[in-house]
Write a protein that holds these residues in place. Structure first.
Motif, PDB file in Angstrom:
ATOM      1  N   THR A   1       9.496   7.465  11.400  1.00  0.00           N
ATOM      2  CA  THR A   1      10.110   6.375  11.293  1.00  0.00           C
ATOM      3  C   THR A   1       9.652   5.631  11.238  1.00  0.00           C
ATOM      4  N   ILE A   2      10.270   4.375  10.066  1.00  0.00           N
ATOM      5  CA  ILE A   2       9.145   3.330  10.582  1.00  0.00           C
ATOM      6  C   ILE A   2      10.522   1.497  10.476  1.00  0.00           C
ATOM      7  N   PRO A   3      10.477   0.880  10.694  1.00  0.00           N
ATOM      8  CA  PRO A   3      11.630  -0.038  11.511  1.00  0.00           C
ATOM      9  C   PRO A   3      11.851  -0.781   9.756  1.00  0.00           C
ATOM     10  N   ASN A   4      13.003  -1.077   8.864  1.00  0.00           N
ATOM     11  CA  ASN A   4      13.724  -1.580   7.946  1.00  0.00           C
ATOM     12  C   ASN A   4      12.598  -2.473   7.196  1.00  0.00           C
ATOM     13  N   ASP A   5      12.145  -4.031   8.800  1.00  0.00           N
ATOM     14  CA  ASP A   5      11.987  -5.203   8.084  1.00  0.00           C
ATOM     15  C   ASP A   5      10.375  -4.762   7.510  1.00  0.00           C
ATOM     16  N   LEU A   6      10.044  -3.543   7.541  1.00  0.00           N
ATOM     17  CA  LEU A   6       8.478  -3.367   7.800  1.00  0.00           C
ATOM     18  C   LEU A   6       8.258  -2.767   6.324  1.00  0.00           C
ATOM     19  N   ILE A   7       9.329  -1.976   5.970  1.00  0.00           N
ATOM     20  CA  ILE A   7       9.033  -0.442   4.979  1.00  0.00           C
ATOM     21  C   ILE A   7       9.234  -1.321   3.583  1.00  0.00           C
ATOM     22  N   GLY A   8       8.758  -2.323   3.432  1.00  0.00           N
ATOM     23  CA  GLY A   8       8.324  -3.770   1.559  1.00  0.00           C
ATOM     24  C   GLY A   8       7.372  -3.677   1.682  1.00  0.00           C
ATOM     25  N   CYS A   9       6.348  -3.858   2.808  1.00  0.00           N
ATOM     26  CA  CYS A   9       5.047  -4.142   2.803  1.00  0.00           C
ATOM     27  C   CYS A   9       4.507  -2.500   2.183  1.00  0.00           C
ATOM     28  N   ILE A  10       4.846  -1.169   2.486  1.00  0.00           N
ATOM     29  CA  ILE A  10       4.312  -0.383   2.932  1.00  0.00           C
ATOM     30  C   ILE A  10       4.387   0.265   1.036  1.00  0.00           C
ATOM     31  N   ILE A  11       6.121   0.398   1.349  1.00  0.00           N
ATOM     32  CA  ILE A  11       6.479   0.556  -0.842  1.00  0.00           C
ATOM     33  C   ILE A  11       5.503  -0.619  -1.183  1.00  0.00           C
ATOM     34  N   GLY A  12       5.339  -1.304  -1.092  1.00  0.00           N
ATOM     35  CA  GLY A  12       3.931  -2.367  -2.357  1.00  0.00           C
ATOM     36  C   GLY A  12       5.240  -2.948  -3.354  1.00  0.00           C
ATOM     37  N   ARG A  13       4.444  -3.294  -4.203  1.00  0.00           N
ATOM     38  CA  ARG A  13       5.544  -4.273  -5.120  1.00  0.00           C
ATOM     39  C   ARG A  13       5.625  -3.179  -6.288  1.00  0.00           C
ATOM     40  N   GLN A  14       6.943  -3.061  -7.237  1.00  0.00           N
ATOM     41  CA  GLN A  14       7.058  -1.986  -7.516  1.00  0.00           C
ATOM     42  C   GLN A  14       6.633  -0.736  -7.477  1.00  0.00           C
ATOM     43  N   GLY A  15       6.365  -0.451  -5.702  1.00  0.00           N
ATOM     44  CA  GLY A  15       6.151   0.880  -5.216  1.00  0.00           C
ATOM     45  C   GLY A  15       4.321   1.386  -5.445  1.00  0.00           C
ATOM     46  N   THR A  16       4.010  -0.179  -5.651  1.00  0.00           N
ATOM     47  CA  THR A  16       2.389   0.311  -5.707  1.00  0.00           C
ATOM     48  C   THR A  16       1.377   0.511  -4.993  1.00  0.00           C
ATOM     49  N   LYS A  17       1.888   0.533  -3.702  1.00  0.00           N
ATOM     50  CA  LYS A  17       1.090   0.398  -2.426  1.00  0.00           C
ATOM     51  C   LYS A  17       1.452   1.633  -1.778  1.00  0.00           C
ATOM     52  N   ILE A  18       2.732   2.461  -2.061  1.00  0.00           N
ATOM     53  CA  ILE A  18       3.174   3.618  -1.521  1.00  0.00           C
ATOM     54  C   ILE A  18       1.895   4.314  -2.363  1.00  0.00           C
ATOM     55  N   ASN A  19       2.191   4.138  -3.670  1.00  0.00           N
ATOM     56  CA  ASN A  19       1.637   5.585  -4.768  1.00  0.00           C
ATOM     57  C   ASN A  19       0.176   4.970  -3.971  1.00  0.00           C
ATOM     58  N   GLU A  20      -0.735   4.203  -3.876  1.00  0.00           N
ATOM     59  CA  GLU A  20      -1.894   3.956  -3.893  1.00  0.00           C
ATOM     60  C   GLU A  20      -2.332   5.233  -2.366  1.00  0.00           C
ATOM     61  N   ILE A  21      -1.009   4.822  -0.991  1.00  0.00           N
ATOM     62  CA  ILE A  21      -1.544   5.490  -0.192  1.00  0.00           C
ATOM     63  C   ILE A  21      -1.384   7.692  -0.208  1.00  0.00           C
ATOM     64  N   ARG A  22      -0.906   7.157  -1.352  1.00  0.00           N
ATOM     65  CA  ARG A  22      -0.086   8.865  -2.145  1.00  0.00           C
ATOM     66  C   ARG A  22      -1.873   9.020  -2.704  1.00  0.00           C
ATOM     67  N   GLN A  23      -2.099   8.349  -3.446  1.00  0.00           N
ATOM     68  CA  GLN A  23      -3.464   8.893  -3.977  1.00  0.00           C
ATOM     69  C   GLN A  23      -4.714   8.788  -3.218  1.00  0.00           C
ATOM     70  N   MET A  24      -4.188   8.167  -2.684  1.00  0.00           N
ATOM     71  CA  MET A  24      -5.702   7.861  -1.711  1.00  0.00           C
ATOM     72  C   MET A  24      -5.678   9.265  -0.454  1.00  0.00           C
TER      73      MET A  24
END
Length: 296
Positions: A235-258
């Motif tokens: 579970t992640i606080p709402n105010d931190l979810i944006g930095c995990i998803i990243g702009r247009q999902g770039t960061k979460i996709n990076e985490i998925r691939q890595m």
């Protein structure tokens, strides 16, 4: 120094697009500086290489497909004229770049030949503006597997494994500590004594032939020897979810691939200050995904 406006696309991709905008003379100055910089990099990499001949400087231009006909000319006359007058090699790709209406134009030669070639290409493009809407090419994030050998991370480029930045090696070591698994093949591969630079690539880092590497299932999804998949929830606080998803999902996709894990983020529920994240994969995939999420 050139007076041109220069924009470089995001860095989590194997390719990055450099867009140079401005008056024609400013564009030529910027291209000249880039071409000479590339030649400097080639010269520096040659000092660590056994290669005897110096590779040419190579640039790949991204050109709207509707302008490529003018660049090639009737029966290839224009491209032939550009090759002969500048001394540069020019090739126009037959297919459009993925998900776009643009084509790659590869030019190679000495920096001076490249500068003259870019000038002539710009003249053609000014005389023949693009027709209709252009869908620009946007490089996709890297999905190449990461291979670990002797405690060092490598990514695959062509037939070679290129040493990867230290961050991934540290993540791998952390995943190794958290999750026991049996690696495929040898655990301490015997590396060849001589490391040469990558053929045809403008790089100074050493390259290793692939057979000397150990592949670990934790980072390379889809291997039959991988442990069975399991699921973990965070579970992640709402105010931190944006930095995990990243702009247009770039960061979460990076985490998925890595990490090689499947990661699903639940929609926000009314009245809740937290979001649920579900991670599915092998234990090593999950621990690496968790580490990357916490690092973000």
């Amino acid at each position: 120094q050139s007076g041109a406006r220069i924009n470089i696309s995001e860095g989590n991709c194997p390719e990055r697009i450099v867009t140079i905008t401005g008056p024609t003379d400013a564009i030529f100055k910027a291209f000249a500086m880039i071409a000479y910089k590339f030649e400097e990099d080639i010269t520096n990499s040659m000092s660590n290489s056994t290669a005897t001949s110096k590779p040419p400087v190579t640039l790949r231009l991204v050109v709207p497909a509707s302008q490529c006909g003018s660049l090639i000319g009737k029966g290839g006359s224009k491209i032939k004229e550009i090759r002969e007058s500048t001394g540069a090699q020019v090739q126009v790709a037959g297919d459009m770049l993925p998900n776009s209406t643009e084509r790659a134009v590869t030019i190679s030669g000495t920096p001076d030949a490249i500068i003259q070639c870019v000038k002539q290409i710009c003249v053609v493009m000014l005389e023949s503006p693009p027709k209709g809407a252009t869908i620009p090419y946007r490089p996709k994030p890297a999905s190449t597997p990461v291979i670990f050998a002797g405690g060092q991370a490598y990514t695959i480029q062509g037939q070679y494994a290129i040493p990867h930045p230290d961050q991934l090696t540290k993540l791998h070591q952390l995943a190794m500590q958290q999750t026991p698994f049996t690696p495929l093949g040898q655990t301490t591969p015997a590396f060849p004594g001589t490391l040469g630079s990558v053929a045809g690539e403008q790089r100074s880092s050493a390259a290793l032939p692939l057979p000397a590497l150990t592949v670990f299932p934790c980072i390379c999804p889809g291997l039959d020897a991988s442990p069975p998949a399991s699921t973990h929830e965070l579970t992640i606080p709402n105010d931190l979810i944006g930095c995990i998803i990243g702009r247009q999902g770039t960061k979460i996709n990076e985490i998925r691939q890595m990490s090689g894990a499947q990661i699903k983020i639940a929609n926000a529920t009314e009245g809740s200050s937290e979001r649920q994240i579900t991670i599915t994969g092998t234990p090593a995939n999950i621990s690496l995904a968790q580490y990357l999420i916490n690092a973000r």
